[in-house]
Design a protein around this motif. Structure first.
Motif, PDB file in Angstrom:
ATOM      1  N   ALA A   1     -10.909 -14.688 -58.719  1.00 18.69           N
ATOM      2  CA  ALA A   1     -10.332 -15.668 -59.643  1.00 18.69           C
ATOM      3  C   ALA A   1     -10.160 -17.004 -58.929  1.00 18.69           C
ATOM      4  CB  ALA A   1      -8.998 -15.170 -60.171  1.00 18.69           C
ATOM      5  N   PHE A   2     -10.617 -18.074 -59.568  1.00 17.24           N
ATOM      6  CA  PHE A   2     -10.612 -19.409 -58.969  1.00 17.24           C
ATOM      7  C   PHE A   2      -9.579 -20.300 -59.658  1.00 17.24           C
ATOM      8  CE2 PHE A   2     -14.612 -17.455 -57.976  1.00 17.24           C
ATOM      9  CZ  PHE A   2     -14.893 -17.887 -56.688  1.00 17.24           C
ATOM     10  N   PRO A   3      -9.156 -21.364 -58.975  1.00 20.06           N
ATOM     11  CA  PRO A   3      -8.087 -22.224 -59.506  1.00 20.06           C
ATOM     12  C   PRO A   3      -8.383 -22.831 -60.873  1.00 20.06           C
ATOM     13  CG  PRO A   3      -8.489 -22.727 -57.199  1.00 20.06           C
ATOM     14  CD  PRO A   3      -9.574 -21.789 -57.620  1.00 20.06           C
ATOM     15  N   ASP A   4      -9.656 -23.035 -61.190  1.00 23.09           N
ATOM     16  CA  ASP A   4      -9.989 -23.655 -62.472  1.00 23.09           C
ATOM     17  C   ASP A   4     -10.034 -22.654 -63.619  1.00 23.09           C
ATOM     18  OD1 ASP A   4     -12.266 -22.247 -61.930  1.00 23.09           O
ATOM     19  OD2 ASP A   4     -13.636 -23.962 -61.997  1.00 23.09           O
ATOM     20  N   GLY A   5      -9.633 -21.398 -63.327  1.00 24.46           N
ATOM     21  CA  GLY A   5      -9.609 -20.374 -64.363  1.00 24.46           C
ATOM     22  C   GLY A   5     -10.860 -19.518 -64.424  1.00 24.46           C
ATOM     23  N   ALA A   6     -11.894 -19.899 -63.674  1.00 23.45           N
ATOM     24  CA  ALA A   6     -13.125 -19.107 -63.651  1.00 23.45           C
ATOM     25  C   ALA A   6     -12.860 -17.752 -62.988  1.00 23.45           C
ATOM     26  CB  ALA A   6     -14.215 -19.853 -62.893  1.00 23.45           C
ATOM     27  N   GLU A   7     -13.510 -16.729 -63.496  1.00 25.54           N
ATOM     28  CA  GLU A   7     -13.314 -15.370 -62.975  1.00 25.54           C
ATOM     29  C   GLU A   7     -14.657 -14.647 -62.937  1.00 25.54           C
ATOM     30  OE1 GLU A   7     -11.054 -11.625 -64.819  1.00 25.54           O
ATOM     31  OE2 GLU A   7      -9.674 -13.197 -64.152  1.00 25.54           O
ATOM     32  N   TYR A   8     -14.920 -13.992 -61.814  1.00 24.20           N
ATOM     33  CA  TYR A   8     -16.166 -13.253 -61.644  1.00 24.20           C
ATOM     34  C   TYR A   8     -15.847 -11.884 -61.033  1.00 24.20           C
ATOM     35  CZ  TYR A   8     -18.184 -17.889 -62.308  1.00 24.20           C
ATOM     36  OH  TYR A   8     -18.509 -19.118 -62.822  1.00 24.20           O
ATOM     37  N   HIS A   9     -16.843 -11.004 -61.074  1.00 17.69           N
ATOM     38  CA  HIS A   9     -16.656  -9.652 -60.556  1.00 17.69           C
ATOM     39  C   HIS A   9     -17.870  -9.224 -59.737  1.00 17.69           C
ATOM     40  CE1 HIS A   9     -13.864  -9.733 -63.979  1.00 17.69           C
ATOM     41  NE2 HIS A   9     -13.176  -8.811 -63.323  1.00 17.69           N
ATOM     42  N   LEU A  10     -17.633  -8.310 -58.808  1.00 19.79           N
ATOM     43  CA  LEU A  10     -18.705  -7.636 -58.087  1.00 19.79           C
ATOM     44  C   LEU A  10     -18.422  -6.142 -58.108  1.00 19.79           C
ATOM     45  CD1 LEU A  10     -19.225  -9.866 -54.891  1.00 19.79           C
ATOM     46  CD2 LEU A  10     -20.692  -9.743 -56.917  1.00 19.79           C
ATOM     47  N   ASN A  11     -19.445  -5.359 -58.410  1.00 17.03           N
ATOM     48  CA  ASN A  11     -19.357  -3.904 -58.356  1.00 17.03           C
ATOM     49  C   ASN A  11     -20.034  -3.429 -57.076  1.00 17.03           C
ATOM     50  OD1 ASN A  11     -18.158  -3.976 -60.831  1.00 17.03           O
ATOM     51  ND2 ASN A  11     -19.646  -2.676 -61.874  1.00 17.03           N
ATOM     52  N   MET A  12     -19.301  -2.676 -56.251  1.00 15.31           N
ATOM     53  CA  MET A  12     -19.837  -2.230 -54.972  1.00 15.31           C
ATOM     54  C   MET A  12     -19.498  -0.772 -54.716  1.00 15.31           C
ATOM     55  SD  MET A  12     -18.963  -5.681 -52.809  1.00 15.31           S
ATOM     56  CE  MET A  12     -17.463  -5.964 -53.729  1.00 15.31           C
ATOM     57  N   PHE A  13     -20.286  -0.148 -53.852  1.00 22.69           N
ATOM     58  CA  PHE A  13     -20.047   1.247 -53.507  1.00 22.69           C
ATOM     59  C   PHE A  13     -19.077   1.309 -52.322  1.00 22.69           C
ATOM     60  CE2 PHE A  13     -20.778   5.257 -51.370  1.00 22.69           C
ATOM     61  CZ  PHE A  13     -20.786   6.144 -52.425  1.00 22.69           C
ATOM     62  N   PRO A  14     -17.965   2.038 -52.453  1.00 27.96           N
ATOM     63  CA  PRO A  14     -16.971   2.081 -51.368  1.00 27.96           C
ATOM     64  C   PRO A  14     -17.392   3.031 -50.243  1.00 27.96           C
ATOM     65  CG  PRO A  14     -16.216   3.400 -53.224  1.00 27.96           C
ATOM     66  CD  PRO A  14     -17.514   2.785 -53.644  1.00 27.96           C
ATOM     67  N   ILE A  15     -17.882   2.468 -49.157  1.00 33.67           N
ATOM     68  CA  ILE A  15     -18.384   3.249 -48.026  1.00 33.67           C
ATOM     69  C   ILE A  15     -17.281   3.440 -46.993  1.00 33.67           C
ATOM     70  CG2 ILE A  15     -20.007   3.255 -46.098  1.00 33.67           C
ATOM     71  CD1 ILE A  15     -21.968   1.769 -47.789  1.00 33.67           C
ATOM     72  N   ARG A  16     -16.991   4.680 -46.697  1.00 33.58           N
ATOM     73  CA  ARG A  16     -16.007   4.952 -45.647  1.00 33.58           C
ATOM     74  C   ARG A  16     -16.618   4.691 -44.269  1.00 33.58           C
ATOM     75  NH1 ARG A  16     -11.221   7.387 -46.939  1.00 33.58           N
ATOM     76  NH2 ARG A  16     -11.002   8.219 -49.058  1.00 33.58           N
ATOM     77  N   LYS A  17     -15.751   4.335 -43.342  1.00 34.16           N
ATOM     78  CA  LYS A  17     -16.185   3.956 -42.000  1.00 34.16           C
ATOM     79  C   LYS A  17     -16.980   5.070 -41.310  1.00 34.16           C
ATOM     80  CE  LYS A  17     -14.082   3.362 -37.458  1.00 34.16           C
ATOM     81  NZ  LYS A  17     -12.791   3.319 -36.754  1.00 34.16           N
ATOM     82  N   ALA A  18     -16.482   6.279 -41.334  1.00 34.76           N
ATOM     83  CA  ALA A  18     -17.160   7.384 -40.643  1.00 34.76           C
ATOM     84  C   ALA A  18     -18.527   7.664 -41.253  1.00 34.76           C
ATOM     85  CB  ALA A  18     -16.288   8.647 -40.681  1.00 34.76           C
ATOM     86  N   TYR A  19     -18.615   7.566 -42.570  1.00 35.99           N
ATOM     87  CA  TYR A  19     -19.881   7.783 -43.265  1.00 35.99           C
ATOM     88  C   TYR A  19     -20.896   6.715 -42.874  1.00 35.99           C
ATOM     89  CZ  TYR A  19     -23.171   7.687 -47.215  1.00 35.99           C
ATOM     90  OH  TYR A  19     -24.292   7.651 -47.997  1.00 35.99           O
ATOM     91  N   MET A  20     -20.454   5.463 -42.772  1.00 44.53           N
ATOM     92  CA  MET A  20     -21.349   4.378 -42.388  1.00 44.53           C
ATOM     93  C   MET A  20     -21.885   4.602 -40.984  1.00 44.53           C
ATOM     94  SD  MET A  20     -22.618   1.483 -43.531  1.00 44.53           S
ATOM     95  CE  MET A  20     -24.161   1.956 -42.740  1.00 44.53           C
ATOM     96  N   ARG A  21     -21.013   4.978 -40.088  1.00 44.28           N
ATOM     97  CA  ARG A  21     -21.434   5.230 -38.713  1.00 44.28           C
ATOM     98  C   ARG A  21     -22.419   6.401 -38.652  1.00 44.28           C
ATOM     99  NH1 ARG A  21     -18.521   3.537 -34.276  1.00 44.28           N
ATOM    100  NH2 ARG A  21     -18.731   5.618 -33.373  1.00 44.28           N
ATOM    101  N   GLN A  22     -22.192   7.421 -39.469  1.00 39.30           N
ATOM    102  CA  GLN A  22     -23.085   8.580 -39.484  1.00 39.30           C
ATOM    103  C   GLN A  22     -24.472   8.202 -40.009  1.00 39.30           C
ATOM    104  OE1 GLN A  22     -22.373  11.785 -38.256  1.00 39.30           O
ATOM    105  NE2 GLN A  22     -24.607  11.845 -38.435  1.00 39.30           N
TER     106      GLN A  22
END
Length: 267
Positions: free
Chosen positions: A207-228
């Motif tokens: 959310a930005f000061p001028d009222g603009a709003e955007y979204h991002l959809n992402m996959f939640p990667i756990r740290k151990a899984y990423m390292r593996q």
């Protein structure tokens, strides 16, 4: 005509869980505001010489920035004397990065590419690859993640390194998220927070000061899984920092930064 100022997540936004959708998320209106979210001066101060020092300590010079975004890290590395190729899957981001470079009297070598087929578009071998800005978590399919890491691996010289970051999804998934909003997204007038979280989706609201709003959809990667995953592809000596620090409490950092090596003795 497509409206470049309005994101389209369909009737059920949390159902959008496809890798390719990120190209529709980084629309022109959002990209134009991205640098307000980062605040280049504040971010440069917060991370200091962290990436420059890691690369120089290992005598790395030729760098591929595979998630160049609006060009922050590419430009920092160019100014520090590195040979940088800037790649991104978003044409809008690359155009902004090139413009940001031009404004600083720098000419970015940009390549529009899909990571999953990186080596079709980006040629030659690199001393280092950086994948920053939580970008890897745009990959929703495990095969996409494995294929992408294999492409990164193939693009590196035998003694090359991969530097990749991610949000602290462990804290987010476990209900311990409390961003300091200090290191990565430094714009003090911008809100960046998770709006929906489950094991297969982290949907963030910006959310930005001028009222603009955007979204991002992402996959939640756990740290151990990423390292593996990195290890499975062949990377070794994987070291993980928390908000640029070697020692940290697991739930404390906003971001993890992984530094992985493609070792010479694998031949």
């Amino acid at each position: 005509m497509t409206d470049t100022l309005v994101q389209d997540f369909g009737k059920d936004p949390i159902a959008k869980r496809e890798t390719d959708h990120y190209q529709k998320e980084y629309i022109e209106g959002f990209v134009d505001k991205w640098d307000d979210l980062i605040d280049w001066d504040a971010r440069a101060e917060s991370e200091g010489r962290f990436f420059i020092d890691i690369l120089k300590a290992r005598d790395k010079h030729k760098v591929l920035d595979v998630a160049a975004g609006t060009g922050f890290h590419s430009i920092q590395l160019l100014k520090a004397g590195f040979d940088v190729t800037s790649a991104d899957g978003s044409a809008e981001m690359l155009a902004k990065a090139f413009e940001n470079g031009r404004r600083r009297d720098l000419v970015l070598n940009t390549v529009h590419t899909d990571w999953r087929w990186l080596n079709k578009d980006v040629h030659g071998k690199f001393d280092a690859i950086i994948c920053l800005g939580n970008s890897f978590t745009h990959l929703f399919d495990e095969q996409d993640r494995r294929r992408t890491l294999a492409e990164f691996y193939a693009a590196l010289k035998w003694d090359g390194i991969l530097i990749m970051d991610q949000r602290n999804y462990d804290a987010i998934l476990d209900g311990d998220f409390s961003t300091k909003h200090k290191y990565y997204y430094c714009g003090d007038q911008v809100v960046a927070e998770p709006e929906h979280v489950d094991d297969g989706l982290a949907r963030f609201r910006y959310a930005f000061p001028d009222g603009a709003e955007y979204h991002l959809n992402m996959f939640p990667i756990r740290k151990a899984y990423m390292r593996q995953l990195m290890s499975d592809v062949g990377f070794q000596k994987i070291k993980t920092y928390g908000d640029f620090q070697e020692t940290y409490q697991e739930n404390d950092p906003d971001f993890f930064i992984h530094v992985a090596e493609k070792l010479e003795d694998e031949r």
